[in-house]
Every structure is written in C-alpha cells, then in structure tokens.
Design a protein around this motif. Structure first.
Motif, PDB file in Angstrom:
ATOM      1  N   UNK A 122       7.063  12.996  -2.514  1.00  0.00           N
ATOM      2  CA  UNK A 122       7.582  11.661  -1.605  1.00  0.00           C
ATOM      3  C   UNK A 122       6.977  10.294  -1.912  1.00  0.00           C
ATOM      4  N   UNK A 123       5.672  10.329  -2.163  1.00  0.00           N
ATOM      5  CA  UNK A 123       5.063   9.153  -2.632  1.00  0.00           C
ATOM      6  C   UNK A 123       5.383   8.531  -3.654  1.00  0.00           C
ATOM      7  N   UNK A 124       5.634   9.398  -4.595  1.00  0.00           N
ATOM      8  CA  UNK A 124       6.350   8.922  -6.181  1.00  0.00           C
ATOM      9  C   UNK A 124       7.592   8.379  -5.804  1.00  0.00           C
ATOM     10  N   UNK A 125       8.684   9.204  -5.034  1.00  0.00           N
ATOM     11  CA  UNK A 125       9.839   8.526  -4.960  1.00  0.00           C
ATOM     12  C   UNK A 125       9.762   7.220  -4.161  1.00  0.00           C
ATOM     13  N   UNK A 126       8.933   7.231  -3.391  1.00  0.00           N
ATOM     14  CA  UNK A 126       8.741   5.763  -2.340  1.00  0.00           C
ATOM     15  C   UNK A 126       8.229   4.636  -3.273  1.00  0.00           C
ATOM     16  N   UNK A 127       7.725   4.888  -4.482  1.00  0.00           N
ATOM     17  CA  UNK A 127       6.957   3.905  -5.041  1.00  0.00           C
ATOM     18  C   UNK A 127       8.235   3.030  -6.194  1.00  0.00           C
ATOM     19  N   UNK A 128       9.295   3.445  -5.719  1.00  0.00           N
ATOM     20  CA  UNK A 128      10.543   2.812  -6.359  1.00  0.00           C
ATOM     21  C   UNK A 128      10.532   1.307  -6.718  1.00  0.00           C
ATOM     22  N   UNK A 129      10.307   0.592  -5.614  1.00  0.00           N
ATOM     23  CA  UNK A 129      10.162  -0.980  -5.652  1.00  0.00           C
ATOM     24  C   UNK A 129       9.109  -1.483  -6.170  1.00  0.00           C
ATOM     25  N   UNK A 130       8.105  -0.480  -6.520  1.00  0.00           N
ATOM     26  CA  UNK A 130       6.852  -1.201  -7.254  1.00  0.00           C
ATOM     27  C   UNK A 130       6.058  -2.126  -6.201  1.00  0.00           C
ATOM     28  N   UNK A 131       5.707  -3.190  -6.564  1.00  0.00           N
ATOM     29  CA  UNK A 131       4.954  -4.124  -5.846  1.00  0.00           C
ATOM     30  C   UNK A 131       5.797  -5.277  -4.921  1.00  0.00           C
ATOM     31  N   UNK A 132       7.175  -4.927  -5.129  1.00  0.00           N
ATOM     32  CA  UNK A 132       8.061  -6.029  -4.397  1.00  0.00           C
ATOM     33  C   UNK A 132       8.114  -5.595  -3.113  1.00  0.00           C
ATOM     34  N   UNK A 133       8.055  -6.628  -2.186  1.00  0.00           N
ATOM     35  CA  UNK A 133       8.133  -6.312  -0.720  1.00  0.00           C
ATOM     36  C   UNK A 133       9.582  -6.083  -0.199  1.00  0.00           C
ATOM     37  N   UNK A 134       9.990  -4.979   0.516  1.00  0.00           N
ATOM     38  CA  UNK A 134      11.279  -4.664   0.709  1.00  0.00           C
ATOM     39  C   UNK A 134      12.139  -5.844   1.204  1.00  0.00           C
ATOM     40  N   UNK A 135      13.374  -6.150   0.997  1.00  0.00           N
ATOM     41  CA  UNK A 135      14.092  -7.250   1.312  1.00  0.00           C
ATOM     42  C   UNK A 135      15.379  -6.749   2.579  1.00  0.00           C
ATOM     43  N   UNK A 136      15.335  -5.718   2.667  1.00  0.00           N
ATOM     44  CA  UNK A 136      16.031  -5.134   3.883  1.00  0.00           C
ATOM     45  C   UNK A 136      15.825  -3.789   4.487  1.00  0.00           C
ATOM     46  N   UNK A 139      15.707  -0.940   1.604  1.00  0.00           N
ATOM     47  CA  UNK A 139      14.686  -1.004   0.765  1.00  0.00           C
ATOM     48  C   UNK A 139      13.243  -0.478   1.567  1.00  0.00           C
ATOM     49  N   UNK A 140      13.239  -0.770   2.704  1.00  0.00           N
ATOM     50  CA  UNK A 140      12.109  -0.663   3.643  1.00  0.00           C
ATOM     51  C   UNK A 140      11.835   1.093   3.840  1.00  0.00           C
ATOM     52  N   UNK A 141      13.061   1.666   4.106  1.00  0.00           N
ATOM     53  CA  UNK A 141      13.182   2.874   4.317  1.00  0.00           C
ATOM     54  C   UNK A 141      12.808   3.716   3.027  1.00  0.00           C
ATOM     55  N   UNK A 142      13.456   3.042   1.889  1.00  0.00           N
ATOM     56  CA  UNK A 142      12.896   3.817   0.815  1.00  0.00           C
ATOM     57  C   UNK A 142      11.622   3.811   0.498  1.00  0.00           C
ATOM     58  N   UNK A 143      10.919   2.707   0.516  1.00  0.00           N
ATOM     59  CA  UNK A 143       9.492   2.442   0.325  1.00  0.00           C
ATOM     60  C   UNK A 143       8.674   3.504   1.216  1.00  0.00           C
ATOM     61  N   UNK A 144       9.090   3.943   2.283  1.00  0.00           N
ATOM     62  CA  UNK A 144       8.497   4.807   3.270  1.00  0.00           C
ATOM     63  C   UNK A 144       8.768   6.492   2.915  1.00  0.00           C
ATOM     64  N   UNK A 145       9.995   6.532   2.637  1.00  0.00           N
ATOM     65  CA  UNK A 145      10.204   7.974   2.326  1.00  0.00           C
ATOM     66  C   UNK A 145      11.162   8.282   1.147  1.00  0.00           C
ATOM     67  N   UNK A 146      11.528   7.442   0.175  1.00  0.00           N
ATOM     68  CA  UNK A 146      11.982   7.806  -1.237  1.00  0.00           C
ATOM     69  C   UNK A 146      13.535   7.773  -0.754  1.00  0.00           C
ATOM     70  N   UNK A 147      14.042   7.370  -2.245  1.00  0.00           N
ATOM     71  CA  UNK A 147      15.499   7.527  -1.783  1.00  0.00           C
ATOM     72  C   UNK A 147      16.157   8.713  -1.330  1.00  0.00           C
ATOM     73  N   UNK A 148      15.860   9.890  -2.059  1.00  0.00           N
ATOM     74  CA  UNK A 148      16.554  11.089  -1.680  1.00  0.00           C
ATOM     75  C   UNK A 148      16.852  11.249  -0.232  1.00  0.00           C
ATOM     76  N   UNK A 149      15.622  11.335   0.297  1.00  0.00           N
ATOM     77  CA  UNK A 149      15.516  11.624   1.946  1.00  0.00           C
ATOM     78  C   UNK A 149      16.305  10.566   2.789  1.00  0.00           C
ATOM     79  N   UNK A 150      15.971   8.945   2.264  1.00  0.00           N
ATOM     80  CA  UNK A 150      16.795   8.133   2.772  1.00  0.00           C
ATOM     81  C   UNK A 150      18.337   8.295   2.682  1.00  0.00           C
ATOM     82  N   UNK A 151      18.862   8.680   1.564  1.00  0.00           N
ATOM     83  CA  UNK A 151      20.317   8.528   1.434  1.00  0.00           C
ATOM     84  C   UNK A 151      20.787   9.819   2.332  1.00  0.00           C
ATOM     85  N   UNK A 152      20.006  10.795   2.704  1.00  0.00           N
ATOM     86  CA  UNK A 152      20.732  11.954   3.262  1.00  0.00           C
ATOM     87  C   UNK A 152      20.412  11.699   4.829  1.00  0.00           C
ATOM     88  N   UNK A 153      19.353  11.276   5.318  1.00  0.00           N
ATOM     89  CA  UNK A 153      19.122  11.578   6.801  1.00  0.00           C
ATOM     90  C   UNK A 153      19.094   9.906   7.561  1.00  0.00           C
TER      91      UNK A 153
END
Ligand code: FDA
Length: 385
Positions: A122-136, A139-153
């Motif tokens: 999950x930490x690997x998936x959540x690193x998708x944005x790199x150092x860029x701060x979440x803009x919405x 992106x914030x949710x992806x930075x916390x739980x990664x894209x697959x869990x974000x898109x599902x739940x």
C-alpha cells in the motif's frame, strides 16, 4: 413561561443534558421547546408499526465513546447492550469488511499478505504522486491508500456523498483514511460502546422527567421569541444562521433522504449497515434496523430497511453534515461575533456551533458548558450566559 428561569431551544442531546443538569443540580425551572413533535433531536427512535423494529428516524445512531465522564453520565439514564458495530461495503458484487483492514486488502488483491507485506504494497501504491502535494480529494486519497483501494472503496462512494467528482473536491475534506494492518474489524476503536437497552428516545424521557423541567413540543422558537421576557437566558441549539435571520449568508449543509421499505423476509442483508461503493448504485448505504438489536425477539417475519441518498440541503431540509468550505467558515465567524455581542444567549450543539458532533461529543460539550457557563451564571459568578 414567566416562571421559567431559562429557556432551552431543542430537545436533542445538547439541550436535554443542560436541562437535566440545571434542574437537578441547581434546582432551577427549565422550559424546553422543540419545533418537532418529539424529543430526542436527531437521535430520536421509535417502533415501526409494521415490523416492531426500532427505527432511527434521522439515520442510524451507534453509541461509542472513550470519554468516561460521558459514559458514566449516560449510564444514569440507560443500560447498554453488548452491540459492537461492524460495517461492510459492496463493490462490483463482492462484499468486503470496513474500515479497510488486512481482511479487506487480502480479499481485494486475492492473496494472503502478512501485515508487513500489505503495508509495503500500500505504501508503494500511495507513493504515486511523488513529492507533489495533493491538488484535490482524489489525489489526497491516493496518497493515503493508493489508487486501487481508492478506486474501489472511496471514489464512487465519495462522488455519491458529495454529488461531485472527487477531482473537483478540496483535498482537506479528508485528513486521514483509516487502514488497519490487522484483521481487527470492529468499526469503532472506543473503549465504551453499545446500544441503549430501551432505545434512544427512552434516554430523553428519563433525562427530561423532572418536576422542574417542562417540555413543549411543536413550538418554534421564532414564533415565541417576541413574547419572551427581555432578560430570560436562552440556550439555542438550532441553526446559527437561522438565529440571525441569515443576515450574514447561509451556511452549507448536506442532508440524507432515507427511503424506507418493509421487506418480506426476516433478514434482508445479515448486517446493520451495508455500503455501496459503486457509482452506478444510486444510494450510498442500506440500513437494516433490526440488526442494531440482535438481543431482541422480533416477532415479525418482515424486516425494515432504509436506502440512504445523500444531497445538498436547502433551507427546508434537515441539515445533517456541515460542508464547511472556506466561505462557510468566514460566514460562521461573522455569526459568532454577533452572538458574542448578545446578552443572555448561549449557542450550543451541532447546529448552533456549525460542527459535526457525535452524540458523546454533544453530551460532553453540554456537561462542559454547564460547568463553565450555566452553573457560574446561576450562582452569580457570571452576569450573562
Ligand atoms: P439535534 O439536532 O439532535 O437537536 C437540535 C434540536 O433543536 C432538534 O430537535 C431541532 O428540532 C431543534 N430546533 C432547531 N431549531 C429550532 C427552533 N427554531 N425552535 C425549536 N426547536 C428547534 N452520533 C453518534 O454518536 N453516532 C452515530 O452513529 C451517529 N449517527 C448519525 C447519523 C446521522 C444521519 C446524523 C445526521 C447524525 C448522527 N450522529 C451520530 C450525530 C448525532 O445525531 C448528534 O450528535 C446529535 O444529534 C447532537 O445533538 P444536538 O442536541 O446538538 O442536536
């Protein structure tokens, strides 16, 4: 009215707690009014005539707290059952436990993972944005739980809740998203949990059953305001913008429509609350009320469910969740300044303070206001509430 020492507007947890304290601890006369025809505010429950099930009229209420003072106080009016809440989410026709925990992750990715393996993934998936701060929010949710869990739940559920694409929502709506790397699937972490043995309304009946408390229902504060003695202290737990006649602007709220249906089966979904994460399903959750009270013998072979639909609230709707944009915060601050300038007005509760409060927080805030405002006022240490 002329005999009351104080008027309390609203018979929810905030108003009822203060009424009980002022009558029993200070021996003062309290008049409680509510514009609804029942006590209990949003925690009101009643028996459904078709099924005998206790229905939570304004949405499901589950009591939980780690505040021992509140827990002990409330136990003076009710016992609690052993109910521990567990929640589930349906996504693409499969059911997963919530909040996201090791069982959810193993089931979703279809493999056995140790806590460390799951955390690493999950930490690997959540690193998708790199150092860029979440803009919405997305992106914030992806930075916390990664894209697959974000898109599902989270994605579809949030879009339904806010009627807005998560990419259009501000990142600060979510500060954190709980992910547990254990199989612990209890919904709340609090020390004290349970449902009131005789339902929520019975708590309010006991709190308000004192000879110094008079409760009048179906009375709107704004209808009687011109008749009130000038110096009568008022505790107001209605919407703060309504109190000032919306003069500084309207505060934003979301509301929920609950579509009730009696189902011709004793058990519809096997649990109290089922989330629906897919955006294609129009409702956010289905509540099956009988599961809040597994200890009861329900005679009916039918069950009552409620499908919840979330939307923005207009003036005529029940305000449920503050939207709390920057504009709302600025408007609220202006109302606070006006309230501070009014003598003998105490604003409290979730509507009066424009804040989402759980029940234990509303009770805790009322106990604190009793100690710091109402008691000092009635013992002459403060000259205004
Ligand atoms: P509350 O809204 O209960 O009472 C205010 C009262 O003031 C109302 O009865 C209203 O009619 C009255 N009023 C307003 N204007 C008036 C006027 N002009 N004249 C007369 N009367 C007026 N909490 C929790 O701990 N666990 C849970 O599971 C849930 N679940 C939940 C689900 C949903 C859908 C919602 C909206 C809320 C919850 N809550 C919750 C929160 C819980 O409902 C909340 O903590 C309490 O209602 C707060 O009590 P108050 O007294 O502040 O307000």
């Amino acid at each position: 009215l002329s005999e009351a020492d104080i008027l309390i507007v609203g018979a929810g947890f905030y108003g009822a707690t203060l009424a009980e304290r002022i009558a029993t601890q200070l021996g003062r006369r309290v008049l409680v009014i509510d514009r609804r025809r029942h006590i209990g505010g949003n925690a009101y429950t009643e028996e459904d005539p078709a099924t005998g099930v206790e229905i939570h009229r304004y949405g499901p209420h589950l009591f939980h707290t780690s505040n021992e003072e509140v827990w002990n106080y409330l136990r003076g009016f009710t016992g609690f059952t052993a109910y521990r809440h567990r929640a589930f989410s349906t996504y693409r026709d499969k059911v997963y436990p919530l909040p996201i925990n090791l069982a959810t992750i193993c089931q979703f990715f279809g493999k056995r993972l140790s806590p460390d393996e799951a955390r690493g993934m999950i930490t690997g998936q959540a690193a998708e944005l790199g150092d860029r701060p979440p803009a919405n929010l997305e992106e914030k949710a992806i930075s916390l739980v990664g894209r697959p869990l974000y898109e599902a739940f989270i994605k579809g559920y949030t879009a339904k809740q806010w009627q807005t694409d998560p990419r259009e929502l501000p990142a600060q709506i979510i500060a954190r998203l709980p992910v547990r790397y254990t199989f612990e699937d209890g919904y709340f972490n609090d020390r004290f949990q349970g449902q009131p043995v005789d339902g929520y309304t019975a708590i309010f009946e006991k709190m308000l059953a004192h000879e110094l408390i008079e409760t009048r229902l179906g009375v709107d504060f704004f209808d009687i305001k011109p008749l009130l003695p000038k110096d009568l202290p008022v505790v107001y737990t209605g919407p703060i913008d309504r109190y000032f006649d919306y003069s500084e602007g309207e505060l934003g709220w979301r509301t929920i429509d609950i579509d009730l249906e009696v189902m011709d089966t004793p058990d519809h979904q096997g649990t109290a609350i089922m989330n629906y994460a897919d955006e294609t399903v129009p409702y956010t959750r289905v509540v099956e009320f009988r599961h809040f009270n597994p200890e009861r013998q329900h005679k009916s072979d039918k069950t009552l469910i409620g499908r919840e639909y979330s939307r923005f609230a207009g003036r005529a709707d029940e305000p449920y969740y503050p939207i709390d944009t920057r504009r709302d915060q600025a408007v609220y601050r202006r109302y606070l300044e006006r309230a501070a300038a009014e003598k003998n007005l105490h604003l409290g509760g979730r509507l009066g303070t424009y804040r989402y409060l759980d029940m234990h927080q509303a009770i805790g805030a009322a106990l604190k206001a009793f100690e710091t405002v109402l008691e000092p006022y009635f013992t002459g240490k403060l000259d205004s509430v």
